[in-house]
Design a protein around this motif. Structure first.
Motif, PDB file in Angstrom:
ATOM      1  N   VAL A 243       0.904  -1.242  -0.078  1.00  7.39           N
ATOM      2  CA  VAL A 243       0.028   0.041  -0.033  1.00  7.39           C
ATOM      3  C   VAL A 243       0.777   1.243  -0.017  1.00  7.39           C
ATOM      4  CG1 VAL A 243      -1.993   1.200   1.187  1.00  7.39           C
ATOM      5  CG2 VAL A 243      -1.886  -1.253   1.209  1.00  7.39           C
ATOM      6  N   GLN A 244       1.993   1.235   0.693  1.00 11.64           N
ATOM      7  CA  GLN A 244       3.051   2.101   0.798  1.00 11.64           C
ATOM      8  C   GLN A 244       3.259   2.540  -0.575  1.00 11.64           C
ATOM      9  OE1 GLN A 244       6.158   2.075   3.576  1.00 11.64           O
ATOM     10  NE2 GLN A 244       4.705   1.208   5.076  1.00 11.64           N
ATOM     11  N   LEU A 245       3.739   1.579  -1.399  1.00 10.47           N
ATOM     12  CA  LEU A 245       4.271   1.883  -2.772  1.00 10.47           C
ATOM     13  C   LEU A 245       2.995   2.315  -3.505  1.00 10.47           C
ATOM     14  CD1 LEU A 245       6.251  -1.266  -3.892  1.00 10.47           C
ATOM     15  CD2 LEU A 245       7.091   1.250  -3.231  1.00 10.47           C
ATOM     16  N   ASN A 246       1.793   2.038  -3.520  1.00 12.18           N
ATOM     17  CA  ASN A 246       0.764   2.392  -4.245  1.00 12.18           C
ATOM     18  C   ASN A 246       0.608   4.066  -3.624  1.00 12.18           C
ATOM     19  OD1 ASN A 246      -0.255   0.103  -5.625  1.00 12.18           O
ATOM     20  ND2 ASN A 246      -1.724  -0.180  -4.196  1.00 12.18           N
ATOM     21  N   PHE A 247       0.700   4.716  -2.471  1.00  8.86           N
ATOM     22  CA  PHE A 247       0.633   5.705  -2.149  1.00  8.86           C
ATOM     23  C   PHE A 247       1.826   6.457  -2.953  1.00  8.86           C
ATOM     24  CE2 PHE A 247      -2.567   4.959   1.047  1.00  8.86           C
ATOM     25  CZ  PHE A 247      -3.551   5.647   0.777  1.00  8.86           C
TER      26      PHE A 247
END
Length: 540
Positions: A243-247
């Motif tokens: 999710v961090q990579l998505n953000f």
């Protein structure tokens, strides 16, 4: 120069005020056309006409050919006014209809959001983009009062017609507005014209591409910004790694949308980098709204290429770098992994309903306030979102009246979906070796591995107990993942069974050892072996 007066308002022709050749009237009127594109475009054109008149000076009346030419010019001017007025009216009506659709789409989206149906609200966003884009393009085409603006208006109408089929009234009007454009107007709008009227193909298409990228990019900036706000602006550090990579990817794309108004080349690189990182994080390329930034990046890239010296080599290098980053990232970054399987009774092999799965080695009571990461259904099947996966990632499985099991996932699969079954022992169960069912202790190749040599000609499975000879259950997951059998399975010894096969390079294979009603792998006492999934991928 001819009359000593300025041609203000409605003015008389020069030959009506002073004694000059009547043919000069045509030169003056041509130079004073209301539309700049219909005036002289080069000084030598004026020179040619004046010299032609001077060489035949003294005639006070134009020859018949010149009179016919003047009449033809008048007819062509009238025709041009009619063709300009036709599409203008059609585009205005189409724009009004699309502007009516904007508040309607917004109200429908608000209704779905209030009803906690964000997926339906996102679907309404697509026609909303069509309505807004169409309206903006039409306004730009009509307000710029230049021939080069026609591609914008035409693109707006076509976009609204294709993406918003519900606009049944605007559809025929939009088609009519395009049909009434004369062939000459279309040629001029897209750069195919005579030398007298000088718009270029490049300037028209760059203009259309630039404003399309700006409008769509701004709409996506608003939408993705609203998406982040709807998520509640979670702290990135507290989210799973995937999710961090998505953000981070979303932040890059938003920055690119904003930069595009000033720096088209930088915008193309930033948006493309964000899109690439998003695909790496998702580990799966599929069509959805989050693919829409890529066309915006391509449009900005085209504008940079067309206006900065057409550096094709630079564009090719950038495309290759992003393609390599995407391939390497998807192969080595273990993000957004899903674990799917069945929780079973270790003694009977029956599914355990409502088993709970936790993504940590601690007991369920010590974290998450009693909320598991996943819960099995009535049939024992579960889907667990793992996110960032490592070989040592612990998972805890618990169920009422069963012993809690803590284990790890093992090696990462070559795809997002990881298949794994778990067996739980009944609570307070005392089992003797004679009553324990056989389990798979070894396979060749090892389940979950990649880069298996396609020259391998047999699969092997070894059990924890001696097995009955002649009984086996190599079960298909599906036809596409089951290898081609070249001979009948055979037992190499009392515990190991071999399946002769023919493998193909670059294929994913999956085979069940016992599954469902097919439970013929049994020990000497007739106890069926617990089901086991053998899954591997051959080297390309």
């Amino acid at each position: 120069m001819l009359t000593g007066e300025l041609p203000l308002g409605k003015f008389a022709a020069p030959s009506k005020k002073v004694h000059v050749d009547v043919r000069l009237d045509e030169v003056v009127l041509h130079a004073l056309e209301k539309e700049p594109a219909r005036r002289y475009q080069h000084a030598n054109q004026v020179k040619t006409d004046v010299e032609t008149i001077a060489h035949t000076s003294g005639a006070t009346a134009p020859p018949p050919a010149t009179a016919g030419q003047a009449k033809g010019e008048s007819l062509r001017a009238e025709e041009a006014r009619r063709h300009v007025k036709g599409p203008a009216t059609g585009l205005v009506v189409t724009g009004i209809l699309n502007w009516i659709g904007i508040p309607l789409a917004v109200m429908i989206m608000a209704y779905f959001l209030r009803g906690q149906q964000p997926s339906k609200a996102i679907l309404i966003f697509v026609p909303l983009i069509a309505f807004v884009f169409s309206g903006v393009m039409i306004v730009a085409g009509l307000q710029m009062k230049r021939l080069e603006a026609y591609p914008l208006a035409i693109a707006g109408s076509i976009f609204a017609m294709l993406v918003s089929p519900g606009n049944l009234i605007g559809l025929p009007i939009g088609i009519w507005s395009l049909v009434v454009l004369s062939q000459r107007d279309v040629r001029q709008a897209f750069g195919r014209h005579d030398k007298r009227e000088g718009a270029t193909l490049a300037s028209n298409w760059v203009l259309a591409a630039r404003w399309t990228a700006r409008v769509v990019g701004t709409l996506l900036l608003v939408f993705f910004g609203a998406f982040i706000l709807a998520e509640g602006l979670p702290a990135i550090a507290s989210q799973p790694e995937g999710v961090q990579l998505n953000f981070i990817a979303l932040g890059l794309m938003l920055a690119g949308f904003a930069v595009g108004w000033k720096r088209e080349g930088a915008a193309a690189l930033i948006i493309a980098a964000g899109w690439t990182l998003w695909q790496i994080s998702e580990n799966n390329i599929r069509w959805n709204l989050f693919q829409s930034p890529l066309p915006v990046a391509l449009l900005y890239g085209f504008c940079w290429w067309a206006t900065r010296g057409r550096k094709t080599g630079t564009v090719i290098i950038a495309a290759v770098v992003f393609a390599l980053a995407l391939g390497v990232g998807r192969a080595f970054v273990p993000t957004n992994i899903f674990l799917r399987g069945v929780v079973r009774d270790a003694q009977t092999g029956q599914p355990i309903p409502h088993a709970e799965l936790w993504l940590s080695g601690s007991s369920p009571s010590e974290e998450n306030a009693g909320r598991p990461n996943a819960r099995a259904g009535q049939d024992g099947r579960f889907t667990l979102y793992v996110g960032w996966l490592s070989d040592e990632t612990p998972v805890t499985i618990s169920a009422s009246n069963y012993q809690t099991l803590t284990t790890s996932f093992g090696p990462r699969p070559p795809h997002r979906n990881m298949l794994r079954d778990f067996q739980l022992q009944p609570a307070n169960a005392v089992l003797s070796p004679a009553t324990v069912p056989p389990v798979v202790v070894e396979t060749f190749p090892v389940s979950g591995t990649t880069e298996v040599d396609s020259a391998l000609n047999e699969l092997r499975v070894t059990f924890s107990k001696p097995m009955r000879d002649g009984g086996w259950s190599w079960v298909k997951v599906c036809d596409e993942t089951f290898p081609v059998m070249t001979a009948t399975p055979r037992f190499l010894d009392e515990r190991t069974c071999a399946l002769p096969v023919k493998l193909q390079p670059g294929r994913l294979y999956a085979v069940w050892i016992n599954q469902g009603e097919a439970r013929n792998f049994q020990d000497s006492d007739g106890r069926a072996a617990l089901p086991y999934l053998l899954i591997f991928e051959t080297r390309k």
